[in-house]
Design a protein around this motif. Sequence first.
Motif, mmCIF file in Angstrom:
data_model
loop_
_atom_site.group_PDB
_atom_site.id
_atom_site.type_symbol
_atom_site.label_atom_id
_atom_site.label_comp_id
_atom_site.label_asym_id
_atom_site.label_seq_id
_atom_site.Cartn_x
_atom_site.Cartn_y
_atom_site.Cartn_z
ATOM 1 N N THR A 1 10.237 2.335 -4.651
ATOM 2 C CA THR A 1 10.485 3.559 -5.403
ATOM 3 C C THR A 1 11.632 4.351 -4.789
ATOM 4 O OG1 THR A 1 8.137 3.627 -5.925
ATOM 5 C CG2 THR A 1 9.388 5.612 -6.341
ATOM 6 N N ALA A 2 11.723 4.358 -3.482
ATOM 7 C CA ALA A 2 12.812 5.068 -2.814
ATOM 8 C C ALA A 2 14.164 4.470 -3.177
ATOM 9 C CB ALA A 2 12.610 5.040 -1.304
ATOM 10 N N ILE A 3 14.241 3.146 -3.230
ATOM 11 C CA ILE A 3 15.499 2.487 -3.596
ATOM 12 C C ILE A 3 15.861 2.812 -5.032
ATOM 13 C CG2 ILE A 3 16.590 0.249 -4.009
ATOM 14 C CD1 ILE A 3 14.955 -0.791 -1.604
ATOM 15 N N LEU A 4 14.901 2.706 -5.931
ATOM 16 C CA LEU A 4 15.174 2.957 -7.340
ATOM 17 C C LEU A 4 15.503 4.422 -7.607
ATOM 18 C CD1 LEU A 4 12.471 0.738 -9.035
ATOM 19 C CD2 LEU A 4 14.914 0.278 -8.797
ATOM 20 N N ALA A 5 14.828 5.333 -6.921
ATOM 21 C CA ALA A 5 15.011 6.756 -7.187
ATOM 22 C C ALA A 5 16.246 7.333 -6.506
ATOM 23 C CB ALA A 5 13.776 7.529 -6.731
ATOM 24 N N ASP A 6 16.585 6.823 -5.350
ATOM 25 C CA ASP A 6 17.657 7.452 -4.576
ATOM 26 C C ASP A 6 18.956 6.669 -4.628
ATOM 27 O OD1 ASP A 6 18.649 9.477 -2.860
ATOM 28 O OD2 ASP A 6 18.428 8.118 -1.172
ATOM 29 N N TRP A 7 18.996 5.519 -4.026
ATOM 30 C CA TRP A 7 20.254 4.778 -3.908
ATOM 31 C C TRP A 7 20.753 4.245 -5.244
ATOM 32 C CZ3 TRP A 7 16.663 3.703 0.209
ATOM 33 C CH2 TRP A 7 17.012 4.309 1.403
ATOM 34 N N ARG A 8 19.846 3.790 -6.086
ATOM 35 C CA ARG A 8 20.261 3.280 -7.397
ATOM 36 C C ARG A 8 20.699 4.417 -8.310
ATOM 37 N NH1 ARG A 8 18.720 -1.887 -9.094
ATOM 38 N NH2 ARG A 8 20.082 -1.293 -10.783
ATOM 39 N N GLY A 9 20.285 5.635 -8.005
ATOM 40 C CA GLY A 9 20.723 6.786 -8.785
ATOM 41 C C GLY A 9 22.225 6.987 -8.700
ATOM 42 N N TYR A 10 22.806 6.713 -7.540
ATOM 43 C CA TYR A 10 24.261 6.822 -7.399
ATOM 44 C C TYR A 10 24.969 5.799 -8.279
ATOM 45 C CZ TYR A 10 23.654 9.912 -3.419
ATOM 46 O OH TYR A 10 23.314 10.937 -2.615
ATOM 47 N N ASP A 11 24.392 4.613 -8.391
ATOM 48 C CA ASP A 11 24.971 3.581 -9.242
ATOM 49 C C ASP A 11 24.953 4.020 -10.704
ATOM 50 O OD1 ASP A 11 26.027 0.996 -9.849
ATOM 51 O OD2 ASP A 11 24.013 0.394 -10.474
ATOM 52 N N SER A 12 23.834 4.569 -11.136
ATOM 53 C CA SER A 12 23.730 5.037 -12.519
ATOM 54 C C SER A 12 24.673 6.204 -12.777
ATOM 55 C CB SER A 12 22.296 5.460 -12.826
ATOM 56 O OG SER A 12 21.435 4.357 -12.696
ATOM 57 N N LEU A 13 24.810 7.086 -11.806
ATOM 58 C CA LEU A 13 25.742 8.205 -11.952
ATOM 59 C C LEU A 13 27.169 7.699 -12.066
ATOM 60 C CD1 LEU A 13 26.270 11.271 -11.927
ATOM 61 C CD2 LEU A 13 26.447 11.103 -9.444
ATOM 62 N N GLY A 14 27.517 6.694 -11.275
ATOM 63 C CA GLY A 14 28.857 6.118 -11.363
ATOM 64 C C GLY A 14 29.116 5.467 -12.714
ATOM 65 N N GLU A 15 28.116 4.769 -13.247
ATOM 66 C CA GLU A 15 28.280 4.144 -14.558
ATOM 67 C C GLU A 15 28.451 5.198 -15.649
ATOM 68 O OE1 GLU A 15 24.846 1.717 -14.914
ATOM 69 O OE2 GLU A 15 25.580 0.221 -13.492
ATOM 70 N N ALA A 16 27.674 6.271 -15.585
ATOM 71 C CA ALA A 16 27.786 7.333 -16.582
ATOM 72 C C ALA A 16 29.140 8.022 -16.474
ATOM 73 C CB ALA A 16 26.656 8.340 -16.400
ATOM 74 N N THR A 17 29.628 8.225 -15.256
ATOM 75 C CA THR A 17 30.938 8.839 -15.061
ATOM 76 C C THR A 17 32.041 7.959 -15.618
ATOM 77 O OG1 THR A 17 30.119 9.921 -13.064
ATOM 78 C CG2 THR A 17 32.494 9.809 -13.332
ATOM 79 N N LEU A 18 31.933 6.669 -15.375
ATOM 80 C CA LEU A 18 32.929 5.733 -15.898
ATOM 81 C C LEU A 18 32.924 5.717 -17.425
ATOM 82 C CD1 LEU A 18 35.021 3.557 -15.233
ATOM 83 C CD2 LEU A 18 33.162 1.914 -15.284
ATOM 84 N N LEU A 19 31.759 5.721 -18.025
ATOM 85 C CA LEU A 19 31.658 5.740 -19.477
ATOM 86 C C LEU A 19 32.247 7.029 -20.047
ATOM 87 C CD1 LEU A 19 30.633 4.362 -22.032
ATOM 88 C CD2 LEU A 19 28.445 5.494 -21.662
#
Length: 81
Positions: free
Chosen positions: A47-65
């Motif tokens: 849960t820590a990986i999905l909630a914290d570190w993977r959140g940066y990945d999703s933020l980067g994808e949304a920013t790129l879009l």
Amino acid sequence: MKRLIGALISSVLLLELLRLDYTKVSGGSYAYYLNNWREVGIPNLVTAILADWRGYDSLGEATLLFAAATGFYLLPGRRKR
């Protein structure tokens, strides 16, 4: 005005990309997760990986879009009649 907004958004994105920390973690990502997952404050490692570190990945994808959509909108410019 559109070019100014496009330049401002591009500048902000560039500055954010330059601020990222690209240093390599010794021991690989698995060792990093095992050593640092408690700092998130979530008791489960997965849960820590999905909630914290993977959140940066999703933020980067949304920013790129968002940047791609904004660039597509700003490219055509005004049509002359």
